[in-house]
Design a protein around this motif. Structure first.
Motif: not given
Length: 504
Positions: A108, A261-263, A270, A273, A301
């Protein structure tokens, strides 16, 4: 209305915007009068507006319309990127298999590149240099269509017609086709532009990057996307994932710009984006993605520019300006740097021209060509008059009408006809009447000025057979010459013309 229907609305707006953009491209091809709002996409472009206003240190009214895009972004995010931008739409439609799998291996932090490019562009603009605007997405697409794709298309049409005219019974149909499109959709003369291979190569490279990730350019490189992304961090309405989320990642799978954001510790969208494409809204199984109101800036970020990186980008832009400044002598002394009518100060022109290529697109003779090194790197892809390719039409003011930044002034026709862009000079070692006594009066015949800047004088010469004959020799009256270049364009000599126009 369901999110699936809203997505259809978005797709309809996207297609409509793209069609309008293409229509405007064709509507100004080699016309002498610019249609209303033919430059609307550039006037809505905040990057072009910010760059030109910073560089010129002035408010440019026509580019003030970019505040509409800024306001819309501050309200609901990067709607421009997902709904309006023609290059963004094309990149969304040009999709490659396995691109998502490949994008998973890209850090990223590569998104830093677009923010760095934005900072360098604005830093250079502060010092009066707009060279970096060659990376503006609207300029990239317009320049490619103008100098490469449309000329190639017109050439193909002309070649097919030439072949079909050999079939007698097709002639009436072809004549009807010619009457319908020639001079409207298709120019009378085949346009030709220098550097078309380089320009189309850059565009092809941007498309090819989609092999690595969906909308690679938009994700990692687009400086306009970076500017709108920064504004989106403080947008009032942002996409939010609700508490019913199971982290199934369906939203991430369908998100082409990779804005999810797949955290697991912070699963979220986001806003910087997100292009507001609504694909995640329509595909969320729990149906718990919505727009939420917020006045707090979005979280930082890992790919956002740090203070040190931002200072480095600003320093890079400033250093580039200093290096370009060393080319000042080259820019001043180049006799082939002939600018469009009304451009009197090179510095002001370079700090205002946004490299949009609108003037090249509308020029009826394709006299305006993208500069390479004639004006140094500071003038890369700005318009130059190339008389051997085309001439500045005496009855045309189109370039000034269509210029969105005012770099080419909008002149009344009578004032434009008196605007001096260069001066013609005859090479007597090449001119047929002067060098070999052969009759030729083309340059005098073509000169459009009422008092004739080129006049003929009779002289007695001895021909090859030793006989004395009278020949008319052309001479340039420099006080009457405006440098339109029609004499150089029509000079019958092969290669370099016997009469050439130099920078005034």
């Amino acid at each position: 209305m369901s999110w699936k229907n809203w997505r259809r609305v978005r797709q309809a707006v996207q297609i409509t915007s793209f069609v309008i953009y293409i229509y405007l491209i064709f509507s100004v091809v080699e016309r002498r009068v610019a249609p209303a709002l033919s430059d609307i996409f550039f006037r809505l472009d905040p990057l072009a507006a910010a760059g030109a206003m910073l560089a010129s240190r002035s408010w440019i009214p026509k580019l003030g319309l970019a505040l509409v895009t800024v306001g819309l972004t501050l309200l609901i995010g990067r709607v421009w990127c997902g709904w309006i931008c023609p290059l963004g739409s094309l990149l969304e439609w040009v999709s490659f298999k396995n691109a998502r799998r490949r994008s998973a291996s890209i850090s990223p932090r590569w998104r830093l590149a677009k923010y760095f490019l934005l900072a360098v562009s604005l830093s250079a603009a502060i010092f009066g240099v707009l060279t970096w605007l060659v990376f503006d997405p609207i300029a990239i697409f317009t320049r490619t269509l103008t100098t490469a794709i449309l000329p190639a298309l017109f050439y193909a049409v002309n070649a097919v017609e030439t072949a079909l005219y050999r079939v007698d019974f097709l002639s009436p149909a072809l004549d009807g086709f010619e009457m319908l499109v020639r001079g409207t959709l298709i120019p009378v003369e085949q346009p030709a532009f220098s550097q078309s291979l380089v320009i189309v190569g850059m565009f092809t490279g941007i498309l090819a990057l989609n092999l690595l990730a969906h909308r690679f350019w938009c994700r990692y490189l687009c400086p306009l996307g970076a500017l709108l992304g920064l504004l989106s961090k403080v947008s009032l309405f942002r996409p939010l994932i609700g508490s019913a989320c199971t982290q199934c990642t369906r939203c991430a799978v369908v998100c082409k710009p990779g804005a999810v954001d797949t955290n697991p510790q912070n699963f979220h969208i986001m806003p910087s984006e997100c292009t507001v494409c609504l694909d995640c809204f329509a595909n969320c199984k729990p149906g718990d993605i919505r727009f939420g109101f917020s006045v707090k800036p979005a979280p930082h970020q890992e790919f956002d520019l740090s203070r040190r990186q931002a200072l480095g980008a600003l320093a890079t832009g400033a250093a580039g300006v200093l290096l370009l400044g060393t080319e000042l002598r080259v820019q001043q002394d180049n006799p082939w740097r002939i600018r469009p009518p009304g451009v009197n100060d090179e510095g002001t022109f370079l700090s205002t021209c946004i490299r949009c290529s609108q003037c090249m697109k509308i020029c009826p003779t394709t006299a305006l060509q993208p500069a390479l090194m004639e004006a140094g790197l500071a003038g890369l892809w700005t318009p130059l008059v190339a008389p051997r390719v085309g001439y500045c039409d005496y009855g045309c003011t189109a370039c000034g009408q269509v210029c969105p930044s005012g770099a080419i002034p909008k002149l009344p026709l009578e004032e434009k006809r008196q605007a001096v862009i260069g001066k013609a000079s005859i090479d007597r070692n090449r001119c047929l009447p002067w060098a070999s006594g052969q009759p030729c009066i083309v340059c005098e015949e073509m000169c459009p000025t009422p008092q004739k800047a080129i006049r003929l004088e009779e002289a007695q010469v001895t021909d090859a057979n030793g006989e004395v004959t009278t020949v008319q020799r052309p001479s340039v009256y420099r006080d009457l010459c405006i440098g339109c270049g029609i004499c150089e364009h029509y000079c019958p000599l092969q290669g370099t013309a016997a009469i050439r126009v130099y920078d005034a």
